[in-house]
Design an enzyme around this catalytic site. Structure first.
Site, PDB file in Angstrom:
ATOM      1  N   GLU A  52      25.712  59.916   5.686  1.00  0.00           N
ATOM      2  CA  GLU A  52      25.250  61.297   5.858  1.00  0.00           C
ATOM      3  C   GLU A  52      26.166  62.311   5.167  1.00  0.00           C
ATOM      4  O   GLU A  52      25.708  63.348   4.685  1.00  0.00           O
ATOM      5  CB  GLU A  52      25.134  61.649   7.349  1.00  0.00           C
ATOM      6  CG  GLU A  52      24.036  60.916   8.098  1.00  0.00           C
ATOM      7  CD  GLU A  52      24.493  59.607   8.715  1.00  0.00           C
ATOM      8  OE1 GLU A  52      23.737  59.009   9.499  1.00  0.00           O
ATOM      9  OE2 GLU A  52      25.630  59.174   8.386  1.00  0.00           O
ATOM     10  N   PHE A 114      21.812  58.448  25.427  1.00  0.00           N
ATOM     11  CA  PHE A 114      22.305  57.738  24.252  1.00  0.00           C
ATOM     12  C   PHE A 114      22.358  58.656  23.023  1.00  0.00           C
ATOM     13  O   PHE A 114      21.380  59.283  22.648  1.00  0.00           O
ATOM     14  CB  PHE A 114      21.379  56.546  23.971  1.00  0.00           C
ATOM     15  CG  PHE A 114      21.713  55.755  22.731  1.00  0.00           C
ATOM     16  CD1 PHE A 114      22.854  54.975  22.678  1.00  0.00           C
ATOM     17  CD2 PHE A 114      20.876  55.790  21.628  1.00  0.00           C
ATOM     18  CE1 PHE A 114      23.154  54.241  21.543  1.00  0.00           C
ATOM     19  CE2 PHE A 114      21.162  55.055  20.487  1.00  0.00           C
ATOM     20  CZ  PHE A 114      22.307  54.273  20.454  1.00  0.00           C
ATOM     21  N   GLN A 115      23.525  58.747  22.409  1.00  0.00           N
ATOM     22  CA  GLN A 115      23.789  59.534  21.193  1.00  0.00           C
ATOM     23  C   GLN A 115      23.553  61.037  21.365  1.00  0.00           C
ATOM     24  O   GLN A 115      23.504  61.775  20.381  1.00  0.00           O
ATOM     25  CB  GLN A 115      22.955  59.019  20.003  1.00  0.00           C
ATOM     26  CG  GLN A 115      23.413  57.665  19.487  1.00  0.00           C
ATOM     27  CD  GLN A 115      22.771  57.284  18.172  1.00  0.00           C
ATOM     28  OE1 GLN A 115      21.623  57.646  17.895  1.00  0.00           O
ATOM     29  NE2 GLN A 115      23.490  56.537  17.351  1.00  0.00           N
ATOM     30  N   ARG A 257      48.264  75.820  -9.888  1.00  0.00           N
ATOM     31  CA  ARG A 257      48.765  74.469 -10.097  1.00  0.00           C
ATOM     32  C   ARG A 257      47.896  73.657 -11.047  1.00  0.00           C
ATOM     33  O   ARG A 257      48.397  72.849 -11.832  1.00  0.00           O
ATOM     34  CB  ARG A 257      48.877  73.752  -8.747  1.00  0.00           C
ATOM     35  CG  ARG A 257      49.369  72.316  -8.867  1.00  0.00           C
ATOM     36  CD  ARG A 257      49.495  71.668  -7.507  1.00  0.00           C
ATOM     37  NE  ARG A 257      49.778  70.242  -7.647  1.00  0.00           N
ATOM     38  CZ  ARG A 257      49.851  69.397  -6.644  1.00  0.00           C
ATOM     39  NH1 ARG A 257      49.687  69.825  -5.406  1.00  0.00           N
ATOM     40  NH2 ARG A 257      50.094  68.118  -6.851  1.00  0.00           N
ATOM     41  N   VAL A 385      38.128  65.577  -6.193  1.00  0.00           N
ATOM     42  CA  VAL A 385      39.294  66.380  -5.833  1.00  0.00           C
ATOM     43  C   VAL A 385      40.563  65.551  -6.023  1.00  0.00           C
ATOM     44  O   VAL A 385      40.626  64.389  -5.618  1.00  0.00           O
ATOM     45  CB  VAL A 385      39.179  66.884  -4.383  1.00  0.00           C
ATOM     46  CG1 VAL A 385      40.488  67.466  -3.895  1.00  0.00           C
ATOM     47  CG2 VAL A 385      38.061  67.910  -4.281  1.00  0.00           C
ATOM     48  N   PHE A 470      47.734  63.688  -6.675  1.00  0.00           N
ATOM     49  CA  PHE A 470      47.923  65.092  -6.341  1.00  0.00           C
ATOM     50  C   PHE A 470      48.877  65.232  -5.155  1.00  0.00           C
ATOM     51  O   PHE A 470      49.761  66.092  -5.143  1.00  0.00           O
ATOM     52  CB  PHE A 470      46.566  65.717  -6.007  1.00  0.00           C
ATOM     53  CG  PHE A 470      46.514  67.212  -6.125  1.00  0.00           C
ATOM     54  CD1 PHE A 470      46.222  67.819  -7.334  1.00  0.00           C
ATOM     55  CD2 PHE A 470      46.724  68.029  -5.024  1.00  0.00           C
ATOM     56  CE1 PHE A 470      46.162  69.200  -7.456  1.00  0.00           C
ATOM     57  CE2 PHE A 470      46.665  69.402  -5.125  1.00  0.00           C
ATOM     58  CZ  PHE A 470      46.383  69.996  -6.343  1.00  0.00           C
ATOM     59  N   ILE A 471      48.710  64.351  -4.183  1.00  0.00           N
ATOM     60  CA  ILE A 471      49.572  64.387  -2.996  1.00  0.00           C
ATOM     61  C   ILE A 471      50.964  63.869  -3.334  1.00  0.00           C
ATOM     62  O   ILE A 471      51.976  64.393  -2.845  1.00  0.00           O
ATOM     63  CB  ILE A 471      48.937  63.586  -1.845  1.00  0.00           C
ATOM     64  CG1 ILE A 471      47.539  64.143  -1.509  1.00  0.00           C
ATOM     65  CG2 ILE A 471      49.813  63.603  -0.607  1.00  0.00           C
ATOM     66  CD1 ILE A 471      46.735  63.280  -0.570  1.00  0.00           C
ATOM     67  N   GLU A 474      52.931  66.627  -4.792  1.00  0.00           N
ATOM     68  CA  GLU A 474      53.371  67.578  -3.768  1.00  0.00           C
ATOM     69  C   GLU A 474      54.604  67.052  -3.044  1.00  0.00           C
ATOM     70  O   GLU A 474      55.561  67.800  -2.797  1.00  0.00           O
ATOM     71  CB  GLU A 474      52.238  67.836  -2.766  1.00  0.00           C
ATOM     72  CG  GLU A 474      51.115  68.716  -3.305  1.00  0.00           C
ATOM     73  CD  GLU A 474      50.046  68.993  -2.266  1.00  0.00           C
ATOM     74  OE1 GLU A 474      49.369  70.020  -2.383  1.00  0.00           O
ATOM     75  OE2 GLU A 474      49.883  68.178  -1.340  1.00  0.00           O
TER      76      GLU A 474
END
Length: 603
Positions: A52, A114-115, A257, A385, A470-471, A474
């Protein structure tokens, strides 16, 4: 009077709004609408995604590519919750879309079924409009209203449909309000006194620049004319890349950046900024606080939000710039303009010097050289990303009818594959490039099944460098911490693709990549190219310390010159650059300690 099932009436409203497809994944609470989707075969195309979240991200990307709202759905409980990332992407990037949320039958609500959960409060923070249908005969009216509100408020609208109402028979007599929302926007023109004040600031400035955003989409010609007459460098928000073609001489790129070096070099040297249609949150880090600002926007809430403003103009950006063009006198090239042009040439020459590099693993420049050479003039780029945002901003030269989309302010990894599906669904006749790092691609890799099922002409390019780059940058450059949690397991994405009925190719060189791209362009359906890619990080414009030999060595930047070289060459003196009076000296304000706790990059 003729009768119609409530769910069928809801889908008819979509068709009457010229929406001919919907993204989603079925569930028991959504059976009445799934039955309606079956009834509408041949009229409404159903794109059955494998998750989803992919459907919601595709619906958000739809508007970014086409200017038309996308529609997705999720079943009660987990199906509804999975939509959240797409809804927040739409909220942050101000994208109209509609999410249809199934609920359990009304007789089963509020009794721990339920749900079942209380769905409306869950979506209140993200939705611009959020309502549950209370009677079956409200269904078409509320679907119509959801679309109206999504467009009017530029964000996600949520319509919650109890399962039983979808089966209920209602009168088939509803007429939508689509035509009333098709008026072409006609925003106000600026007042003469505002133009006079703006032109005065422009005339008195030694080194003016233009900083624009998506508010100027469709008006790149006016920006180019402004830059040509007043000799102002053009800088954009990240998302406004493509408003002006990358080859425009005055365009320095985006700022921050992900940006190329020249735009970051010149930002603090401007003493006047024409700030138009731009609300980038990172703008608080750009430009000298003393710089004069003329801000132009159609939304009063934006004026003065990111920088002190000397001349606020609540008016249409294109009309205002054109009025300034008509009223102002042409300028000679400023020292900043000359320095910026030379800086850009130095930067681009440096980048292109690696186009035919045989370094292994393969560098970024050879790969993007092929992308620029082979992408169709109307290609659509879905950008995930991560470091891919940096490489795309710096190395892809958008032109002609090429379009692109990414997850901007929300910046959710995994955006690339759903966005590619949206582009291929909306424009199946056009070529689609999904550019993703291995980290982002892994999050939505199951959507290869969707691409194969509908034989979408998508080229998935996975840049495999075995890290969350990217991380990692950083952690190394900003917080100076040991690497933690960034290593990606080595994976053969071409084999994964083959297992999902998508042509898969692994490449290690520029020639192999070129051959694979040529093959894709001669075939129908999707392909995945797994590039075994350099682990080296993109050039850091945040550090940008070309006086440091270690920095130069790390980025092989011997041919790059610091901006001070061009500033000196063209007489860009520090007083003019800062906007401060030559007769005044102010004590420098103490620098703030870097923020290492928020998790957010300063750029």
């Amino acid at each position: 009077m003729a009768k119609i099932n409530g769910a069928n009436a809801m889908l008819q409203v979509l068709l009457d709004w010229h929406i001919d497809h919907i993204y989603g994944f079925p569930g028991g609470s959504f059976d009445s609408t799934m039955n309606a989707i079956h009834d509408f075969k041949g009229k409404l195309k159903y794109i059955e995604v494998r998750h989803e979240e992919a459907g919601a991200l595709a619906a958000a990307a739809e508007y970014k590519f086409t200017g038309q709202a996308g529609v997705c759905f999720g079943s009660a409980g987990p199906g509804a919750v999975h939509l959240m990332n797409g809804l927040y992407d739409a909220k942050y990037d101000k994208v109209p879309m509609v999410a249809i949320i199934a609920n359990v039958p009304t007789s089963r609500q509020d009794i721990d079924f339920f749900q079942a959960f209380d769905e409306k409060p869950w979506f209140d923070p993200v939705a611009v409009w959020n309502h549950q249908i209370k009677r079956a005969d409200q269904i078409p009216t509320m679907m119509d209203e959801a679309l109206r509100q999504a467009y009017a408020k530029k964000g996600p609208a949520v319509l919650i449909l109890p399962k039983d109402f979808g089966w209920e028979k209602i009168n088939d007599n509803f007429r939508v309000t689509y035509n009333s929302l098709q008026a072409i926007p006609n925003y106000a023109a600026p007042k003469k006194e505002e133009i006079d004040a703006a032109v005065k600031i422009l005339e008195e400035a030694k080194n003016p620049v233009v900083y624009y955003g998506l508010g100027m989409k469709g008006h790149g010609d006016v920006l180019v004319k402004f830059a040509e007459k007043f000799k102002t460098p053009l800088m954009s928000s990240v998302l406004a890349k493509g408003v002006v073609e990358d080859r425009c001489p005055a365009y320095m790129g985006s700022i921050g950046r992900v940006a190329p070096k020249p735009s970051d070099d010149i930002q603090t040297h401007a003493d006047a900024v024409i700030w138009v249609g731009n609300d980038s949150p990172f703008s608080v880090f750009f430009f000298d606080p003393k710089a004069k600002v003329v801000q132009i926007d159609v939304d009063p809430e934006k004026l003065g939000k990111r920088h002190a403003v000397d001349v606020p103009i609540l008016a249409d950006g294109a009309k205002t710039l054109q009025a300034m063009i008509d009223a102002g006198e042409a300028r000679e090239e400023s020292p900043l303009y000359k320095a910026a042009m030379a800086d850009r040439k130095n930067w681009e020459d440096w980048e292109h010097s690696f186009d035919d590099s045989d370094e292994m693993p393969v560098r970024r420049e050879p790969i993007f050289d092929i992308i620029n050479k082979y992408a169709d003039d109307d290609a659509q780029f879905a950008i995930d990303v991560g470091n891919i945002n940096i490489d795309f901003q710096r190395l892809v030269n958008l032109h002609d009818e090429q379009t692109w989309a990414t997850s901007g302010l929300y910046a959710t990894m995994g955006f690339g594959s759903p966005a590619a599906i949206a582009a291929a669904t909306a424009h199946p006749e056009r070529e689609v490039w999904n550019l993703s790092g291995d980290g982002g691609f892994a999050m939505m890799s199951q959507e290869l099944l969707t691409e194969a099922r509908y034989n979408m002409h998508i080229l998935n390019v996975v840049f495999t460098n075995d890290t969350l780059g990217f991380i990692e940058a950083e952690q190394v450059d900003e917080s100076h911490q040991p690497l933690s949690g960034v290593i990606m397991p080595n994976n053969e994405w071409a084999l994964v693709a083959e297992g999902m009925n998508v042509k898969g190719v692994t490449v290690r060189t520029k020639k192999e990549f070129e051959d694979a791209v040529k093959e894709f362009k001669q075939m129908d359906g999707p392909m995945l190219i797994d590039i075994k890619f350099t682990h080296d990080m993109p050039y850091s414009t945040e550090l940008n310390t070309l006086d440091d030999p270690e920095f130069v060595k790390k980025y092989q930047a011997e041919a790059l010159k610091p901006f001070s070289y061009f500033a000196d060459k063209y007489g860009l003196v520090e007083d003019a650059a800062s906007g401060a009076s030559e007769a005044e000296e102010e004590e420098p304000e103490p620098e703030e300690e870097p923020d290492t706790t928020s998790g957010a990059s300063a750029h």
